[in-house]
Each structure stands twice: as structure tokens, then as C-alpha cells.
Design a protein around this motif. Sequence first.
Motif, mmCIF file in Angstrom:
data_model
loop_
_atom_site.group_PDB
_atom_site.id
_atom_site.type_symbol
_atom_site.label_atom_id
_atom_site.label_comp_id
_atom_site.label_asym_id
_atom_site.label_seq_id
_atom_site.Cartn_x
_atom_site.Cartn_y
_atom_site.Cartn_z
ATOM 1 N N MET A 1 0.973 -1.193 0.100
ATOM 2 C CA MET A 1 0.119 0.027 -0.043
ATOM 3 C C MET A 1 1.081 1.374 0.005
ATOM 4 S SD MET A 1 -3.224 0.702 2.532
ATOM 5 C CE MET A 1 -3.663 -0.925 2.830
ATOM 6 N N THR A 2 0.412 2.024 -0.711
ATOM 7 C CA THR A 2 1.563 3.289 -0.936
ATOM 8 C C THR A 2 1.227 4.408 0.361
ATOM 9 O OG1 THR A 2 -0.041 4.581 -2.137
ATOM 10 C CG2 THR A 2 1.528 3.185 -3.360
ATOM 11 N N ALA A 3 1.876 5.240 0.260
ATOM 12 C CA ALA A 3 1.833 6.179 1.622
ATOM 13 C C ALA A 3 0.663 7.042 1.579
ATOM 14 C CB ALA A 3 3.150 6.998 1.589
ATOM 15 N N PRO A 4 0.408 7.547 0.140
ATOM 16 C CA PRO A 4 -0.797 8.351 0.147
ATOM 17 C C PRO A 4 -2.206 7.701 0.251
ATOM 18 C CG PRO A 4 0.581 8.790 -1.816
ATOM 19 C CD PRO A 4 1.115 7.451 -0.999
ATOM 20 N N GLU B 1 -2.323 7.319 4.143
ATOM 21 C CA GLU B 1 -2.645 8.562 4.490
ATOM 22 C C GLU B 1 -4.264 8.839 4.504
ATOM 23 O OE1 GLU B 1 -1.831 13.336 4.284
ATOM 24 O OE2 GLU B 1 -0.299 11.882 3.314
ATOM 25 N N SER B 2 -4.672 8.623 3.373
ATOM 26 C CA SER B 2 -6.438 8.627 2.828
ATOM 27 C C SER B 2 -7.052 7.907 4.055
ATOM 28 C CB SER B 2 -6.593 8.375 1.698
ATOM 29 O OG SER B 2 -5.906 9.079 0.760
ATOM 30 N N ILE B 3 -6.608 6.540 4.052
ATOM 31 C CA ILE B 3 -7.163 5.489 5.052
ATOM 32 C C ILE B 3 -7.520 6.277 6.577
ATOM 33 C CG2 ILE B 3 -7.227 3.238 6.066
ATOM 34 C CD1 ILE B 3 -6.079 2.366 3.490
ATOM 35 N N TYR B 4 -6.268 6.849 6.999
ATOM 36 C CA TYR B 4 -6.113 7.483 8.178
ATOM 37 C C TYR B 4 -7.054 8.581 8.241
ATOM 38 C CZ TYR B 4 -1.991 4.439 9.042
ATOM 39 O OH TYR B 4 -1.062 3.141 9.377
#
Length: 57
Positions: free
Chosen positions: A1-4, A7-10
Motif C-alpha cells: 500500500m502506498t503512503a498516500p 494517509e487517506s485511510i487514516y
Amino acid sequence: MTAPVKESIYIIQDDMEAVSGKFKDEALLERFVADPELKQHIRQTEKAFPKYELIAE
């Protein structure tokens, strides 16, 4: 899973925790909802089901 994606999930998880099972007052609606019709729908639902929960699957 990519960082963006992570971040969106969080962000989504934080937003869900902020509204699920809580009283949805005007301050909360202003923070999360721009659409006037959706705000009205949430107000009506909150009257019928106070502090209703949102469950993401």
C-alpha cells in the motif's frame, strides 16, 4: 500500500471516529458537511436516532 493511500485511510478513519456514535451538532456538521440537503438529512436522522453510528465495511 502506498503512503498516500495509507494517509487517506487514516483521514477517513479519523473522520468516522469524529462522527460515529456522537451527537451531530451544528459545529460538527459545519466541519464535515458542505451540502445543505445532506446537513438537513443528518439533522433529521439524528432526531430519530440520536448518536447513531456509522459502520464501514
